[in-house]
Write a protein that holds these residues in place. Structure first.
Motif, PDB file in Angstrom:
ATOM      1  N   VAL A   8       0.825  64.759  53.241  1.00 25.28           N
ATOM      2  CA  VAL A   8       1.907  65.497  52.821  1.00 25.28           C
ATOM      3  C   VAL A   8       1.202  66.681  51.922  1.00 25.28           C
ATOM      4  CG1 VAL A   8       4.197  65.993  52.023  1.00 25.28           C
ATOM      5  CG2 VAL A   8       3.928  63.797  52.991  1.00 25.28           C
ATOM      6  N   GLY A   9       1.253  67.770  52.184  1.00 23.69           N
ATOM      7  CA  GLY A   9       0.613  68.953  51.562  1.00 23.69           C
ATOM      8  C   GLY A   9      -0.646  69.721  52.093  1.00 23.69           C
ATOM      9  N   ALA A  10      -0.599  71.019  52.239  1.00 20.46           N
ATOM     10  CA  ALA A  10      -1.643  71.643  53.074  1.00 20.46           C
ATOM     11  C   ALA A  10      -2.382  72.623  52.085  1.00 20.46           C
ATOM     12  CB  ALA A  10      -0.985  72.421  54.071  1.00 20.46           C
ATOM     13  N   GLY A  11      -2.794  72.115  50.702  1.00 14.83           N
ATOM     14  CA  GLY A  11      -3.666  73.087  49.710  1.00 14.83           C
ATOM     15  C   GLY A  11      -4.833  72.267  50.001  1.00 14.83           C
ATOM     16  N   VAL A  12      -5.885  72.757  49.079  1.00 18.69           N
ATOM     17  CA  VAL A  12      -7.242  72.048  49.229  1.00 18.69           C
ATOM     18  C   VAL A  12      -7.238  70.713  49.172  1.00 18.69           C
ATOM     19  CG1 VAL A  12      -7.847  72.111  46.813  1.00 18.69           C
ATOM     20  CG2 VAL A  12      -9.575  72.761  48.630  1.00 18.69           C
ATOM     21  N   VAL A  28      -4.464  62.096  62.510  1.00 15.58           N
ATOM     22  CA  VAL A  28      -4.025  62.649  61.411  1.00 15.58           C
ATOM     23  C   VAL A  28      -2.846  63.636  61.627  1.00 15.58           C
ATOM     24  CG1 VAL A  28      -4.480  63.562  59.177  1.00 15.58           C
ATOM     25  CG2 VAL A  28      -5.965  61.927  60.175  1.00 15.58           C
ATOM     26  N   ALA A  29      -1.810  63.767  60.982  1.00 18.89           N
ATOM     27  CA  ALA A  29      -1.058  64.925  60.897  1.00 18.89           C
ATOM     28  C   ALA A  29      -0.941  65.618  59.366  1.00 18.89           C
ATOM     29  CB  ALA A  29       0.333  64.563  61.725  1.00 18.89           C
ATOM     30  N   VAL A  30      -1.045  66.819  59.134  1.00 15.83           N
ATOM     31  CA  VAL A  30      -0.622  67.446  57.889  1.00 15.83           C
ATOM     32  C   VAL A  30       0.789  68.016  57.937  1.00 15.83           C
ATOM     33  CG1 VAL A  30      -1.116  69.446  56.213  1.00 15.83           C
ATOM     34  CG2 VAL A  30      -3.071  67.814  57.212  1.00 15.83           C
ATOM     35  N   HIS A  31       1.762  67.438  57.163  1.00 13.17           N
ATOM     36  CA  HIS A  31       3.115  68.118  56.997  1.00 13.17           C
ATOM     37  C   HIS A  31       3.255  68.627  55.685  1.00 13.17           C
ATOM     38  CE1 HIS A  31       4.850  65.013  60.133  1.00 13.17           C
ATOM     39  NE2 HIS A  31       3.967  65.795  60.449  1.00 13.17           N
ATOM     40  N   VAL A 166      -0.283  60.126  52.836  1.00 13.53           N
ATOM     41  CA  VAL A 166      -0.980  60.258  51.664  1.00 13.53           C
ATOM     42  C   VAL A 166      -0.278  61.432  51.050  1.00 13.53           C
ATOM     43  CG1 VAL A 166      -3.172  60.750  50.737  1.00 13.53           C
ATOM     44  CG2 VAL A 166      -3.065  59.533  52.860  1.00 13.53           C
ATOM     45  N   ASN A 167      -0.082  61.226  49.790  1.00 14.71           N
ATOM     46  CA  ASN A 167       0.880  62.368  49.294  1.00 14.71           C
ATOM     47  C   ASN A 167      -0.033  63.287  48.322  1.00 14.71           C
ATOM     48  OD1 ASN A 167       2.488  63.789  47.296  1.00 14.71           O
ATOM     49  ND2 ASN A 167       2.647  62.071  45.942  1.00 14.71           N
ATOM     50  N   CYS A 168      -0.163  64.493  48.788  1.00 13.43           N
ATOM     51  CA  CYS A 168      -1.081  65.665  48.038  1.00 13.43           C
ATOM     52  C   CYS A 168      -0.300  66.791  47.999  1.00 13.43           C
ATOM     53  CB  CYS A 168      -2.138  65.821  49.095  1.00 13.43           C
ATOM     54  SG  CYS A 168      -3.376  64.495  49.769  1.00 13.43           S
TER      55      CYS A 168
END
Ligand SMILES: Cc1cc2nc3c(=O)[nH]c(=O)nc-3n(C[C@H](O)[C@H](O)[C@H](O)COP(=O)(O)OP(=O)(O)OC[C@H]3O[C@@H](n4cnc5c(N)ncnc54)[C@H](O)[C@@H]3O)c2cc1C
Length: 326
Positions: A8-12, A28-31, A166-168
């Motif tokens: 979760v999160g599409a920053g660096v 993997v998927a980024v949401h 994974v919480n980003c």
């Protein structure tokens, strides 16, 4: 296709983590609520510099690993350049411990800017963040990863999408986790035309209330900055911009003739310490946190990504993309 991990999160931080996992073989998927180019990360300066981040020992390890990875990517067209420059202080003080590791040295008196009494000279990555985020995004897609727009109100919702989350989420973690120890430290930058500057400059005066830094890119220079704890406002302040410009021009007179091209304001996700750990109490599936990188999200991104991959997939970090830490 089944998804092993939702980041979760599409920053660096999120994209680096997703790349590391996908290149190690995970599905993997980024949401993310905001796409890469609209994140805090996209607006950062940005230079390798362990600023406003703790704890020291883990920061050193993550920072060294990221330095190595960014050096490897330098001059490959992904927005990373290894630049020479100085960090200077208005008081006499000792250099940081990482100076030796980076092969740096103390400044000679003639290298000090007016009003500065000590400083050190070294080579470090300067990064064009929009370009670098695009590189991470493309690298993720090449490794079979996916990116989708999703806004989560709770991490439990994210757990419905995959057995591992994974919480980003940077500053978003404050309400999503929730985590009241995380706060925004607002920062403002001024972007100007480049009058021919190639070396970076960074004021490192201890306990200084003002930030002064000059990060040259090819056609532009990013001038900083401000640091305002617990301010969540994203509007640029005209007085702050004027003061940033004046401080930087006093350090490098060539800036006096530069044209102002834009203003950026972002929120550093500050926390007493970076949260990189598995939360054992998660009711469904597994949950790993990777947030709270303060003023050093880029600086720690790859080192943290590799540690998350080790937590998620098990095994040694040496087996993961990027090899062993420096
Ligand atoms: C002015 C300024 C200058 C800086 N300069 C530097 C520098 O030179 N070097 C350096 O290393 N660092 C620098 N930083 C710090 C750096 O920008 C941050 O540490 C970094 O961007 C944090 O990255 P992140 O991926 O954790 O968060 P972000 O970039 O904020 O990304 C968070 C992601 O999570 C998503 N998200 C949040 N909540 C939710 C939710 N509920 N549901 C779904 N998605 C969600 C967002 O949409 C976004 O995609 C600077 C910061 C500022 C403000």
């Amino acid at each position: 296709m089944t998804t092993d991990v939702v980041v979760v999160g599409a920053g660096v931080v999120g994209l680096s983590t997703a790349v590391c996992l996908a290149e190690a073989g995970a599905s993997v998927a980024v949401h993310a609520a905001a796409p890469p180019h609209l994140t805090t990360s996209a607006g950062a300066g940005a230079m390798w510099d362990p600023y406003l981040v703790h704890p020291r020992q883990r920061v050193d390890v993550w920072g060294a690993s990221t330095y190595t990875e960014l050096s490897r990517l330098a001059d490959t067209g992904v927005g990373v350049r290894m630049a020479l420059g100085t960090q200077q202080s208005r008081t006499v003080c000792d250099p940081p411990e990482w100076l030796d590791v980076l092969g740096g040295r103390l400044c000679t008196p003639s290298e000090l800017a007016p009003g500065y009494r000590s400083g050190w000279r070294y080579r470090a990555p300067v990064v064009d963040m929009p370009l670098f985020l695009e590189h991470l995004h493309n690298r993720l897609i090449s490794a079979g990863g996916r990116v989708a727009t999703r806004i989560y109100r709770t991490l439990r919702e994210a757990a419905e999408a995959a057995p591992m989350v994974v919480n980003c989420t940077g500053t978003g973690a404050r309400s999503l986790v929730p985590d009241s120890s995380l706060t925004a430290v607002q920062g403002q930058l001024v972007v100007v035309s480049n009058p021919g500057i190639s070396e970076f400059f960074c004021d490192d005066t201890p306990d200084s209330e003002e930030l002064t830094y000059i990060y040259p890119h090819s056609d532009t220079v990013v001038l900083g900055g401000t640091t305002r704890p617990d301010v969540w406002d994203l509007r640029p302040d005209a007085d702050a911009a004027e003061a940033i410009f004046a401080r930087c021009a006093a350090v490098d007179g060539r800036l006096r003739g530069a044209s102002v091209l834009g203003h950026r304001v972002g929120l550093r996700p500050a926390r007493p310490r970076v949260r990189l750990e598995e939360e054992r109490s998660a009711s469904k599936g597994r949950l790993v946190h990777n947030y709270g990188h303060g003023g050093a999200g880029l600086t720690l991104s790859w080192g943290c990504a590799r540690e998350v991959a080790r937590l998620v997939l098990g095994g040694s970090t040496a087996d993961l993309p990027g090899g062993t830490a420096r």
